[in-house]
Design a protein around this motif. Structure first.
Motif, mmCIF file in Angstrom:
data_model
loop_
_atom_site.group_PDB
_atom_site.id
_atom_site.type_symbol
_atom_site.label_atom_id
_atom_site.label_comp_id
_atom_site.label_asym_id
_atom_site.label_seq_id
_atom_site.Cartn_x
_atom_site.Cartn_y
_atom_site.Cartn_z
ATOM 1 N N ILE A 180 0.881 -1.054 0.004
ATOM 2 C CA ILE A 180 0.055 -0.126 0.137
ATOM 3 C C ILE A 180 0.955 1.166 -0.069
ATOM 4 C CG2 ILE A 180 -1.553 1.433 1.286
ATOM 5 C CD1 ILE A 180 -2.468 -1.269 2.547
ATOM 6 N N PHE A 181 0.945 1.936 -1.052
ATOM 7 C CA PHE A 181 1.716 3.271 -1.122
ATOM 8 C C PHE A 181 0.953 4.273 -0.914
ATOM 9 C CE2 PHE A 181 4.620 1.192 -4.570
ATOM 10 C CZ PHE A 181 5.342 0.477 -3.727
ATOM 11 N N VAL A 182 1.391 5.176 0.323
ATOM 12 C CA VAL A 182 0.470 6.238 0.468
ATOM 13 C C VAL A 182 1.128 7.623 -0.062
ATOM 14 C CG1 VAL A 182 -0.290 7.534 2.364
ATOM 15 C CG2 VAL A 182 -0.354 5.274 2.741
ATOM 16 N N PHE A 183 0.564 8.382 -0.876
ATOM 17 C CA PHE A 183 1.277 9.557 -1.580
ATOM 18 C C PHE A 183 0.732 10.915 -0.827
ATOM 19 C CE2 PHE A 183 2.678 7.935 -5.947
ATOM 20 C CZ PHE A 183 3.266 6.930 -5.346
ATOM 21 N N PHE A 184 1.702 11.668 -0.261
ATOM 22 C CA PHE A 184 1.445 12.895 0.422
ATOM 23 C C PHE A 184 1.946 13.956 -0.563
ATOM 24 C CE2 PHE A 184 1.728 9.943 3.960
ATOM 25 C CZ PHE A 184 0.535 10.330 4.644
ATOM 26 N N ASP A 185 0.937 14.710 -0.966
ATOM 27 C CA ASP A 185 1.159 15.814 -1.768
ATOM 28 C C ASP A 185 1.561 17.225 -0.978
ATOM 29 O OD1 ASP A 185 1.309 17.994 -3.694
ATOM 30 O OD2 ASP A 185 -0.993 18.098 -4.028
ATOM 31 N N PRO A 186 2.732 17.728 -1.475
ATOM 32 C CA PRO A 186 3.123 19.135 -0.387
ATOM 33 C C PRO A 186 2.726 20.133 -0.576
ATOM 34 C CG PRO A 186 4.744 18.571 -2.285
ATOM 35 C CD PRO A 186 3.706 17.354 -2.513
ATOM 36 N N MET A 187 1.585 20.265 -1.643
ATOM 37 C CA MET A 187 1.013 21.407 -2.265
ATOM 38 C C MET A 187 -0.267 21.798 -1.275
ATOM 39 S SD MET A 187 3.299 22.353 -4.000
ATOM 40 C CE MET A 187 2.457 23.840 -4.761
ATOM 41 N N GLY A 188 -0.192 21.407 -0.102
ATOM 42 C CA GLY A 188 -1.385 22.036 0.799
ATOM 43 C C GLY A 188 -2.406 21.216 1.155
ATOM 44 N N GLN A 189 -2.243 19.846 0.721
ATOM 45 C CA GLN A 189 -3.275 18.996 0.785
ATOM 46 C C GLN A 189 -2.690 17.598 1.579
ATOM 47 O OE1 GLN A 189 -6.589 18.099 -0.571
ATOM 48 N NE2 GLN A 189 -6.920 19.940 -1.919
ATOM 49 N N ALA A 190 -1.463 17.777 2.056
ATOM 50 C CA ALA A 190 -0.758 16.540 2.458
ATOM 51 C C ALA A 190 -1.098 16.233 3.959
ATOM 52 C CB ALA A 190 0.960 16.959 2.924
ATOM 53 N N LEU A 191 -2.070 17.258 4.648
ATOM 54 C CA LEU A 191 -2.395 16.754 5.918
ATOM 55 C C LEU A 191 -3.991 16.435 5.822
ATOM 56 C CD1 LEU A 191 -0.474 19.322 7.988
ATOM 57 C CD2 LEU A 191 0.135 16.934 7.375
ATOM 58 N N ASN A 203 -3.057 0.740 9.217
ATOM 59 C CA ASN A 203 -1.753 0.196 10.112
ATOM 60 C C ASN A 203 -2.160 -0.652 11.166
ATOM 61 O OD1 ASN A 203 1.180 1.087 10.621
ATOM 62 N ND2 ASN A 203 0.188 1.536 12.587
ATOM 63 N N GLU A 204 -3.184 -0.577 11.490
ATOM 64 C CA GLU A 204 -3.633 -1.367 12.819
ATOM 65 C C GLU A 204 -3.487 -3.106 12.414
ATOM 66 O OE1 GLU A 204 -7.652 -0.526 13.875
ATOM 67 O OE2 GLU A 204 -7.171 1.361 14.669
ATOM 68 N N GLN A 205 -3.796 -3.473 11.129
ATOM 69 C CA GLN A 205 -3.786 -4.933 10.593
ATOM 70 C C GLN A 205 -2.554 -5.038 9.466
ATOM 71 O OE1 GLN A 205 -5.563 -7.188 12.031
ATOM 72 N NE2 GLN A 205 -6.603 -5.629 13.395
ATOM 73 N N HIS A 206 -2.236 -3.770 8.858
ATOM 74 C CA HIS A 206 -1.299 -4.110 7.835
ATOM 75 C C HIS A 206 -0.088 -3.212 7.757
ATOM 76 C CE1 HIS A 206 -4.832 -6.769 6.440
ATOM 77 N NE2 HIS A 206 -5.542 -5.610 6.556
ATOM 78 N N GLY A 207 0.325 -2.870 8.822
ATOM 79 C CA GLY A 207 1.424 -1.950 9.137
ATOM 80 C C GLY A 207 2.656 -2.251 8.057
ATOM 81 N N ASP A 208 2.644 -3.575 8.001
ATOM 82 C CA ASP A 208 4.005 -4.033 7.042
ATOM 83 C C ASP A 208 3.756 -3.882 5.751
ATOM 84 O OD1 ASP A 208 1.883 -5.859 7.179
ATOM 85 O OD2 ASP A 208 3.163 -7.532 6.539
ATOM 86 N N LYS A 209 2.613 -3.314 5.213
ATOM 87 C CA LYS A 209 2.404 -3.238 3.938
ATOM 88 C C LYS A 209 2.376 -1.876 3.388
ATOM 89 C CE LYS A 209 -1.157 -7.016 3.404
ATOM 90 N NZ LYS A 209 -2.650 -7.133 2.913
ATOM 91 N N LEU A 210 2.528 -0.871 4.636
ATOM 92 C CA LEU A 210 2.310 0.484 4.055
ATOM 93 C C LEU A 210 3.692 0.897 3.786
ATOM 94 C CD1 LEU A 210 -0.057 1.578 7.055
ATOM 95 C CD2 LEU A 210 -0.610 1.896 4.502
ATOM 96 N N ARG A 211 3.703 1.889 2.787
ATOM 97 C CA ARG A 211 4.844 2.725 2.483
ATOM 98 C C ARG A 211 4.418 4.220 2.124
ATOM 99 N NH1 ARG A 211 6.126 -1.780 3.715
ATOM 100 N NH2 ARG A 211 7.517 -3.131 2.586
ATOM 101 N N PHE A 212 5.247 4.929 2.838
ATOM 102 C CA PHE A 212 4.947 6.474 2.823
ATOM 103 C C PHE A 212 6.023 7.270 1.895
ATOM 104 C CE2 PHE A 212 3.623 5.194 6.896
ATOM 105 C CZ PHE A 212 2.227 5.150 6.772
#
Length: 421
Positions: A180-191, A203-212
């Motif tokens: 699971i790739f999580v993309f954060f955009d720096p142009m004001g929408q990242a949060l 993350n509760e069940q699949h923390g090992d799959k997540l990449r930021f």
């Protein structure tokens, strides 16, 4: 010829000639060992009332993130083909599966669910089927023949309404995806809180799959601006108890543009390495599962045959008991009425009737016991036993040998022939 054009030419030449990578060949052959109609492990397991999971021929990578985070652009870059629409005006509204195939094709929701039967439960999410599609590309770039991307709707806060429950759909997909790739955009929408909330639950069940990843990192301004954005995102993530872990990593990535060079460090190749590493791990896991399933089928066959032998021995014992009870029950009247009837003279006349009734009852009970004892348990026929032994021999001599051969092919990619024992 540039490196990029050369790699595409080589990949396309391989595609035309039908050449497949070792990993792709291994996953295909493992899949075939399970799904062969008559001799496949699934068919053998069903005869033994076992349930096995069919290994997939590709890994599944889900991309999620806020609105306009660059998910579709990344897919286009990865496969080196403009297959996904990009831009703020035309944003991904539903779930798009992007996979490699023989020819360029677009599939609707129903066709997608037929192509991916393990994703069929998506039709239970109201409204999802209408916003589901598949794009098939002939690209073979960057191991794409072993990857299926899932491009997901851009997430936004506020009053934005989706035509389906996007949170539940993303959480369900997270169960089936390998990465699971999580993309954060720096142009004001990242949060974006919606993104953070879903990430926390995944993350509760699949923390090992997540990449930021901090996507579009070249648009974040100066290096100090970029570091400030990174710090803000990391701080916001670490406020969530489940995400506050040691060694938190968020590479900066962006789509390379030769006409617009940037001094920003681009770690987009690390994403490709992550995909390749997961493919390699999937190949190993598939081969290991194949070994375990072979052992399960073999041990189950041996157990069934052993139980059958015990039932045969039990049946023989009960048959002998039945014969003993039956003969005794039949011979008892002869004892009463035959030559030995002289014993009746020793019994007082007033008790004769009671003794006769008692012995008759005993004879009747012995015959009932004989009938009960002749009830044997059902055992396997010679044909069924032979079939089980054939299954065991096939698994031991064919499937296991094939698994050993495939493992050697896999290892031969990274070590020398002399190191293989």
């Amino acid at each position: 010829m540039s490196g990029k054009l050369k790699s595409r030419a080589v990949a396309n030449a391989d595609a035309m000639s039908g050449v497949v990578s070792v990993n792709e060949k291994i996953l295909r052959e493992c899949h075939g060992l399970y799904t062969e109609p008559e001799t496949g492990l699934i068919a053998l397991a069903s005869m033994l009332n076992l349930t096995l999971l069919v290994p997939r021929k590709k890994i599944t990578v889900m991309l999620m993130g806020n609105h306009s985070a660059g998910k579709s652009s990344f897919i286009n870059w990865y496969i080196e083909e403009h297959i996904q629409r990009t831009g703020v005006a035309i944003e991904t509204q539903g779930f798009s599966f992007i996979t490699s195939g023989r020819k360029r094709e677009s599939l609707t929701g129903n066709a997608t669910l037929h192509l991916y039967p393990h994703f069929k439960p998506l039709q239970n999410f109201k409204g999802v089927s209408e916003y589901l599609n598949t794009e098939i590309s002939t690209s073979k770039q960057k191991k794409f023949s072993l990857v299926t991307f899932v491009d997901t709707p851009g997430l936004v806060d506020g009053d934005m309404k989706y035509p389906f429950d996007v949170d539940k759909a993303l959480l369900w997909l997270g169960e089936l995806c390998d990465l699971i790739f999580v993309f954060f955009d720096p142009m004001g929408q990242a949060l974006c809180k919606r993104t953070l909330n879903i990430v926390e639950r995944l993350n509760e069940q699949h923390g090992d799959k997540l990449r930021f990843y901090l996507s579009k990192a070249d648009e974040a301004g100066t290096e100090s601006d970029r570091q400030r954005v990174l710090m803000q995102i990391v701080q916001e993530l670490c406020k969530r108890p489940g995400l506050n872990k040691c060694g938190f990593d968020m590479p900066t990535i962006y789509i390379p543009n030769p006409s617009k060079p940037s001094r920003c460090v681009n770690q987009i190749e690390e994403v490709c390495k992550t995909v390749e590493k997961t493919i390699n791990q999937t190949v190993q896991n598939t081969l290991n599962s194949l070994e375990k399933d072979c052992e399960l089928i073999t041990s189950t066959v041996e157990r069934v045959l052993k139980q059958n032998d015990e039932m045969n021995r039990h049946n023989r014992r009960t048959w002998l008991k039945g014969c003993l009870f039956g003969l005794t029950g039949l011979l008892l009247p002869v004892f009463l009425l035959g030559p030995v009837a002289v014993v009746w003279q020793l019994i007082p006349e007033e008790q004769t009737l009671y003794v006769f009734l008692g012995l008759s009852l005993l004879s009747f009970l012995l015959l009932l016991l004989a009938r009960y004892s002749f009830r044997t348990q059902r055992t396997l026929s010679k044909k069924q036993k032979r079939r089980l032994w054939e299954q065991r021999e096939y698994v031991q001599e064919v499937v296991r040998q094939k698994k050993k051969q495939l493992y050697e092919e896999y290892l031969r990619q990274s070590i020398g022939e002399q190191d293989l024992s």
